[in-house]
Write an enzyme that holds these catalytic residues in place. Structure first.
Site, short mmCIF file in Angstrom:
data_model
loop_
_atom_site.label_atom_id
_atom_site.label_comp_id
_atom_site.label_asym_id
_atom_site.label_seq_id
_atom_site.Cartn_x
_atom_site.Cartn_y
_atom_site.Cartn_z
N ASP A 176 12.50 118.18 37.38
CA ASP A 176 11.22 117.47 36.86
C ASP A 176 11.27 116.95 35.40
OD1 ASP A 176 8.67 116.56 36.48
OD2 ASP A 176 7.61 118.27 36.76
N ASP A 181 9.51 108.75 34.78
CA ASP A 181 9.24 109.97 35.38
C ASP A 181 10.45 110.32 36.55
OD1 ASP A 181 7.64 112.34 35.15
OD2 ASP A 181 6.64 111.99 37.05
#
Length: 446
Positions: A164, A368
């Site tokens: 992540d 992201d």
């Protein structure tokens, strides 16, 4: 903020209208590219290439301490899409779940940014108030679209770890478990690792946590709370992580004994954010503060994606755009988007000010993770110093097996924009933190 929201809605409406009109006018002078319609993909096959057995002796690996060694590393890992853990689900259900994760992810990121911006005055360094504050992260909302397998401890125990770029703290489920969710591998036992070590409460690492505490032995405790009420809690410690045959020692991570409602299947999370506790930040000197990934489309089940750390992470010929800094939040990677072109024509009324981050940290853009063919307009994202031309599959995705496609852009009701993993597919996205820039290479996945 209201004006920016209206502008965002106008932007997305303009894009959709322009796509429709250009798709119908094949004889127009606008630039087109070919899209091959294909049915919704099933869950990709989970397989690991070039896998190595778990090592039982430290001598079998190259052991490096990120805090003291001057040697630089280069390592490469395979990535697999999260759908590989849902092989029993139908393609239609997988698609719906992906849309739900995207929507929840967007809301969670905005919540984190808004809380950081509203924090006034900034929290003084070193001051902590136990576990009274919480950290909003996208893990429980599907932030981890890709995962890899790496070794934890000495001897190394191979575990699935979610990746992540939107969070920092590295953590893994640990025994004894007060409460642990189901995972594919055995729960990590820190008492069986020769390299596991607790972190004292007075340590700067402990003070770097957003939410920390102390046990009766004055050793550091961590807690991360997620947007849906999920939580991971346990000992904040240092441990060795092994990437194939290269080990990196003294990585600060959470050893979670109470983990509720989190990602099922993987053993924990490898935070790749920009904050001080993320893996790239902790090991920056070892990898020259460089890493990159290539996200292969989840429909290409035989092709795993890849994650590279070190100088080899930067591909030749990559187009770079500078990284920007949010003064209120150091986790996310902000970049400057200047405009968008469709069919070779800049979309009107899409000015750089629409995507600009203000002095308070609001707005901005973050990054992201058939047989017939049709002609569709090209789409280009114009960043500062880099024009990124997207393949058709990165902005038109199938929603059924009848040739229906969804435009893979969604409007936002706030000033924050996100370049998601669908737009990044097929590119090697390189994070050169030493040079404060992000690069894109369409040929870096080979």
């Amino acid at each position: 903020m209201g004006q920016k929201s209206r502008n965002n809605r106008l932007f997305h409406s303009s894009i959709i209208l322009l796509l429709v009109s250009l798709s119908a006018a094949l004889s127009s002078p606008f630039q087109l590219q070919t899209l091959l319609p294909r049915p919704l993909p099933s869950a990709p096959t989970l397989s690991w290439h070039d896998s190595e057995p778990e090592s039982n002796s430290l001598e079998e690996t190259s052991q490096l301490d990120p805090l003291s060694s001057n040697t630089t590393l280069e390592v490469q890992l395979e990535l697999h899409h999260v759908d590989a853990l849902s092989s029993e689900d139908t393609p239609e259900l997988l698609f719906d779940l992906r849309l739900q994760r995207d929507a929840l992810r967007s809301g969670t990121i905005y919540s984190l940014v808004s809380k950081a911006v509203a924090r006034n005055p900034p929290r003084a360094a070193g001051r902590r108030s136990g576990f009274s504050s919480s950290i909003i992260s996208g893990l429980a909302q599907g932030s981890g679209e890709y995962f890899t397998r790496l070794g934890v401890g000495t001897p190394a125990r191979n575990l699935y770890m979610v990746l992540d770029t939107g969070s920092d703290v590295v953590w893994v489920q640990c025994s004894p478990c007060k409460s642990c969710y189901s995972q594919s591998d055995p729960i990590f036992d820190p008492t069986k690792s020769a390299s596991f070590s607790g972190i004292p409460c007075r340590s700067p690492l402990c003070r770097s946590l957003d939410s920390s505490g102390c046990n009766q032995r004055r050793m550091c405790l961590y807690q991360v709370s997620y947007g849906d009420g999920s939580v991971t809690f346990g000992d904040f410690s240092t441990e060795t992580l092994t990437f194939r045959r290269t080990s990196v020692g003294r990585v600060a991570l959470g050893c979670g004994h109470d983990n509720e409602g989190l990602f099922v299947g993987a053993a924990g999370l490898l935070g790749l954010g920009r904050g001080i506790l993320s893996f790239p930040s902790q090991t920056g000197s070892r990898f020259n503060r460089k890493f990159s990934y290539c996200l292969v489309d989840r429909s290409a089940s035989s092709k795993p994606s890849s994650l590279v750390f070190g100088d080899a992470a930067i591909p030749r010929g990559a187009l770079f755009t500078p990284l920007l800094t949010n003064p209120k939040l150091d986790t996310f990677y902000y970049i400057e988007l200047l405009g968008i072109s469709v069919g070779g024509t800049r979309v009107p009324k899409i000015s750089p000010s629409l995507f600009k981050m203000d002095q308070d940290g609001n707005g901005g853009v973050i990054i992201d993770s058939g047989q017939t063919s049709v002609k569709v307009p090209t789409l280009v994202l114009h960043f500062r110093g880099a024009d990124l031309s997207l393949p058709a599959t990165n902005y038109l995705i199938p929603v059924d097996s009848s040739g229906t496609f969804c435009f893979a852009f969604a409007g936002t009701m706030n000033g924050l924009s996100i370049i998601g993993n669908i737009q990044q597919q097929g590119f090697r996205v390189a994070y050169d933190l030493a040079g404060s820039r992000v690069g894109f290479s369409p040929r870096g996945c080979a």
